[in-house]
Design a protein around this motif. Structure first.
Motif, PDB file in Angstrom:
ATOM      1  N   GLY A   1      -3.676   1.127  -5.447  1.00 54.64           N
ATOM      2  CA  GLY A   1      -4.901   1.335  -6.208  1.00 54.64           C
ATOM      3  C   GLY A   1      -4.641   1.253  -7.699  1.00 54.64           C
ATOM      4  O   GLY A   1      -5.421   0.661  -8.454  1.00 54.64           O
ATOM      5  N   LEU A   2      -3.525   1.841  -8.122  1.00 54.15           N
ATOM      6  CA  LEU A   2      -3.136   1.743  -9.536  1.00 54.15           C
ATOM      7  C   LEU A   2      -2.808   0.306  -9.915  1.00 54.15           C
ATOM      8  O   LEU A   2      -3.194  -0.158 -10.983  1.00 54.15           O
ATOM      9  CB  LEU A   2      -1.930   2.643  -9.817  1.00 54.15           C
ATOM     10  N   GLU A   3      -2.105  -0.381  -9.025  1.00 53.30           N
ATOM     11  CA  GLU A   3      -1.733  -1.768  -9.306  1.00 53.30           C
ATOM     12  C   GLU A   3      -2.960  -2.670  -9.395  1.00 53.30           C
ATOM     13  O   GLU A   3      -3.053  -3.516 -10.273  1.00 53.30           O
ATOM     14  CB  GLU A   3      -0.797  -2.299  -8.220  1.00 53.30           C
ATOM     15  N   CYS A   4      -3.915  -2.482  -8.481  1.00 56.37           N
ATOM     16  CA  CYS A   4      -5.065  -3.383  -8.382  1.00 56.37           C
ATOM     17  C   CYS A   4      -6.197  -2.998  -9.328  1.00 56.37           C
ATOM     18  O   CYS A   4      -6.783  -3.859  -9.966  1.00 56.37           O
ATOM     19  CB  CYS A   4      -5.568  -3.389  -6.941  1.00 56.37           C
ATOM     20  N   TYR A   5      -6.497  -1.721  -9.403  1.00 57.91           N
ATOM     21  CA  TYR A   5      -7.686  -1.272 -10.141  1.00 57.91           C
ATOM     22  C   TYR A   5      -7.383  -0.463 -11.403  1.00 57.91           C
ATOM     23  O   TYR A   5      -8.266  -0.222 -12.207  1.00 57.91           O
ATOM     24  CB  TYR A   5      -8.581  -0.421  -9.236  1.00 57.91           C
ATOM     25  N   GLY A   6      -6.158  -0.006 -11.530  1.00 55.86           N
ATOM     26  CA  GLY A   6      -5.818   0.829 -12.677  1.00 55.86           C
ATOM     27  C   GLY A   6      -6.130   2.291 -12.440  1.00 55.86           C
ATOM     28  O   GLY A   6      -5.965   3.116 -13.330  1.00 55.86           O
ATOM     29  N   ILE A   7      -6.568   2.616 -11.248  1.00 59.52           N
ATOM     30  CA  ILE A   7      -6.847   4.001 -10.876  1.00 59.52           C
ATOM     31  C   ILE A   7      -6.336   4.228  -9.463  1.00 59.52           C
ATOM     32  O   ILE A   7      -6.269   3.314  -8.655  1.00 59.52           O
ATOM     33  CB  ILE A   7      -8.354   4.343 -10.916  1.00 59.52           C
TER      34      ILE A   7
ATOM     35  N   PHE B   1      -1.574 -11.362  -3.953  1.00 61.90           N
ATOM     36  CA  PHE B   1      -2.636 -10.599  -4.617  1.00 61.90           C
ATOM     37  C   PHE B   1      -3.623 -10.035  -3.601  1.00 61.90           C
ATOM     38  O   PHE B   1      -4.141  -8.934  -3.778  1.00 61.90           O
ATOM     39  CB  PHE B   1      -3.362 -11.469  -5.638  1.00 61.90           C
ATOM     40  N   GLU B   2      -3.887 -10.777  -2.536  1.00 68.36           N
ATOM     41  CA  GLU B   2      -4.788 -10.278  -1.499  1.00 68.36           C
ATOM     42  C   GLU B   2      -4.195  -9.051  -0.806  1.00 68.36           C
ATOM     43  O   GLU B   2      -4.902  -8.094  -0.513  1.00 68.36           O
ATOM     44  CB  GLU B   2      -5.082 -11.365  -0.473  1.00 68.36           C
ATOM     45  N   LEU B   3      -2.891  -9.060  -0.574  1.00 67.74           N
ATOM     46  CA  LEU B   3      -2.233  -7.929   0.060  1.00 67.74           C
ATOM     47  C   LEU B   3      -2.331  -6.677  -0.816  1.00 67.74           C
ATOM     48  O   LEU B   3      -2.592  -5.586  -0.317  1.00 67.74           O
ATOM     49  CB  LEU B   3      -0.775  -8.266   0.360  1.00 67.74           C
ATOM     50  N   VAL B   4      -2.132  -6.835  -2.113  1.00 67.96           N
ATOM     51  CA  VAL B   4      -2.264  -5.704  -3.040  1.00 67.96           C
ATOM     52  C   VAL B   4      -3.670  -5.111  -2.936  1.00 67.96           C
ATOM     53  O   VAL B   4      -3.846  -3.896  -2.811  1.00 67.96           O
ATOM     54  CB  VAL B   4      -1.963  -6.115  -4.502  1.00 67.96           C
ATOM     55  N   GLN B   5      -4.683  -5.981  -2.951  1.00 69.30           N
ATOM     56  CA  GLN B   5      -6.072  -5.523  -2.895  1.00 69.30           C
ATOM     57  C   GLN B   5      -6.376  -4.853  -1.553  1.00 69.30           C
ATOM     58  O   GLN B   5      -7.013  -3.807  -1.501  1.00 69.30           O
ATOM     59  CB  GLN B   5      -7.016  -6.696  -3.147  1.00 69.30           C
ATOM     60  N   MET B   6      -5.907  -5.414  -0.461  1.00 73.70           N
ATOM     61  CA  MET B   6      -6.167  -4.840   0.864  1.00 73.70           C
ATOM     62  C   MET B   6      -5.513  -3.471   1.005  1.00 73.70           C
ATOM     63  O   MET B   6      -6.116  -2.532   1.539  1.00 73.70           O
ATOM     64  CB  MET B   6      -5.667  -5.781   1.962  1.00 73.70           C
ATOM     65  N   GLU B   7      -4.292  -3.333   0.517  1.00 69.37           N
ATOM     66  CA  GLU B   7      -3.602  -2.051   0.597  1.00 69.37           C
ATOM     67  C   GLU B   7      -4.276  -1.018  -0.304  1.00 69.37           C
ATOM     68  O   GLU B   7      -4.368   0.159   0.045  1.00 69.37           O
ATOM     69  CB  GLU B   7      -2.132  -2.216   0.255  1.00 69.37           C
ATOM     70  N   ALA B   8      -4.766  -1.464  -1.465  1.00 68.09           N
ATOM     71  CA  ALA B   8      -5.497  -0.556  -2.356  1.00 68.09           C
ATOM     72  C   ALA B   8      -6.768  -0.065  -1.675  1.00 68.09           C
ATOM     73  O   ALA B   8      -7.062   1.133  -1.670  1.00 68.09           O
ATOM     74  CB  ALA B   8      -5.836  -1.259  -3.676  1.00 68.09           C
TER      75      ALA B   8
ATOM     76  N   GLY C   1      -7.270   0.082   1.397  1.00 71.79           N
ATOM     77  CA  GLY C   1      -6.883   0.861   2.572  1.00 71.79           C
ATOM     78  C   GLY C   1      -6.462   2.273   2.234  1.00 71.79           C
ATOM     79  O   GLY C   1      -6.111   3.047   3.118  1.00 71.79           O
ATOM     80  N   GLY C   2      -6.470   2.626   0.950  1.00 69.99           N
ATOM     81  CA  GLY C   2      -6.177   3.994   0.547  1.00 69.99           C
ATOM     82  C   GLY C   2      -4.811   4.206  -0.067  1.00 69.99           C
ATOM     83  O   GLY C   2      -4.470   5.336  -0.413  1.00 69.99           O
ATOM     84  N   ASP C   3      -4.015   3.169  -0.235  1.00 64.29           N
ATOM     85  CA  ASP C   3      -2.696   3.310  -0.852  1.00 64.29           C
ATOM     86  C   ASP C   3      -2.879   3.576  -2.344  1.00 64.29           C
ATOM     87  O   ASP C   3      -3.342   2.721  -3.095  1.00 64.29           O
ATOM     88  CB  ASP C   3      -1.883   2.034  -0.620  1.00 64.29           C
ATOM     89  N   LYS C   4      -2.534   4.786  -2.759  1.00 65.77           N
ATOM     90  CA  LYS C   4      -2.746   5.204  -4.145  1.00 65.77           C
ATOM     91  C   LYS C   4      -1.982   4.326  -5.131  1.00 65.77           C
ATOM     92  O   LYS C   4      -2.515   3.945  -6.178  1.00 65.77           O
ATOM     93  CB  LYS C   4      -2.346   6.669  -4.311  1.00 65.77           C
TER      94      LYS C   4
ATOM     95  N   GLY D   1      -5.627  -3.026 -13.788  1.00 70.86           N
ATOM     96  CA  GLY D   1      -4.567  -2.753 -12.827  1.00 70.86           C
ATOM     97  C   GLY D   1      -3.194  -2.902 -13.459  1.00 70.86           C
ATOM     98  O   GLY D   1      -2.971  -3.782 -14.289  1.00 70.86           O
ATOM     99  N   THR D   2      -2.266  -2.057 -13.046  1.00 68.08           N
ATOM    100  CA  THR D   2      -0.932  -2.092 -13.642  1.00 68.08           C
ATOM    101  C   THR D   2      -0.181  -3.370 -13.302  1.00 68.08           C
ATOM    102  O   THR D   2       0.748  -3.749 -14.011  1.00 68.08           O
ATOM    103  CB  THR D   2      -0.094  -0.880 -13.199  1.00 68.08           C
ATOM    104  N   LYS D   3      -0.571  -4.063 -12.227  1.00 71.33           N
ATOM    105  CA  LYS D   3       0.070  -5.327 -11.860  1.00 71.33           C
ATOM    106  C   LYS D   3      -0.818  -6.529 -12.172  1.00 71.33           C
ATOM    107  O   LYS D   3      -0.547  -7.640 -11.710  1.00 71.33           O
ATOM    108  CB  LYS D   3       0.455  -5.329 -10.376  1.00 71.33           C
ATOM    109  N   ALA D   4      -1.876  -6.322 -12.949  1.00 71.37           N
ATOM    110  CA  ALA D   4      -2.696  -7.449 -13.401  1.00 71.37           C
ATOM    111  C   ALA D   4      -1.800  -8.387 -14.205  1.00 71.37           C
ATOM    112  O   ALA D   4      -0.913  -7.932 -14.940  1.00 71.37           O
ATOM    113  CB  ALA D   4      -3.859  -6.953 -14.252  1.00 71.37           C
ATOM    114  N   PRO D   5      -1.990  -9.684 -14.073  1.00 71.97           N
ATOM    115  CA  PRO D   5      -1.112 -10.635 -14.769  1.00 71.97           C
ATOM    116  C   PRO D   5      -0.962 -10.378 -16.267  1.00 71.97           C
ATOM    117  O   PRO D   5       0.125 -10.579 -16.810  1.00 71.97           O
ATOM    118  CB  PRO D   5      -1.776 -11.984 -14.489  1.00 71.97           C
ATOM    119  N   VAL D   6      -2.001  -9.913 -16.925  1.00 69.91           N
ATOM    120  CA  VAL D   6      -1.898  -9.656 -18.366  1.00 69.91           C
ATOM    121  C   VAL D   6      -1.030  -8.443 -18.671  1.00 69.91           C
ATOM    122  O   VAL D   6      -0.598  -8.269 -19.809  1.00 69.91           O
ATOM    123  CB  VAL D   6      -3.291  -9.481 -19.020  1.00 69.91           C
TER     124      VAL D   6
END
Length: 113
Positions: free
Chosen positions: A95-101, A80-87, A89-92, A53-58
């Protein structure tokens, strides 16, 4: 009370629960920042996000890390939970921030006659 807080800050799980309402992840030393990248990564992964994810701590720049250091562990968990929930929920963008896609949720309707 100072003894409870001191014990909590020194890693006592029972006192962390009594003092802060949560047990710190193993690699998190304090309730308040600054937080190590290892600590933040553990929380990031607990919430279901990936290291890609682009917002992963590393992957954060110094300014983003400094902003996280102003948060306590509860606030980091919520953030971090909010980022994951929004991802999820379909927020593109999230999704990039949390999963990298970017996630594209497709719904299929099957009907059987």
């Amino acid at each position: 009370m100072e003894g409870v807080k001191s014990a909590a800050d020194n890693g006592n799980d029972d006192h962390q629960m009594n003092c802060y309402g949560l047990v710190f992840p193993d690699n998190c030393d304090t309730y308040d920042g600054p937080h190590s990248v290892e600590c933040l990564t553990t929380i990031w992964e607990w919430k279901g996000c990936l290291g890609e994810g682009t917002k992963a701590p590393v992957n954060l720049n110094a300014g983003d890390n400094d902003a996280l250091d102003l948060l306590n562990l509860d606030e980091v968990l919520d953030n971090f939970e909010l980022v994951q929930m929004e991802a999820d929920g379909g927020d593109k963008d999230k999704g990039l921030e949390c999963y990298g896609i970017g996630l594209y949720i497709l719904f299929y309707h099957f009907s059987f006659f």
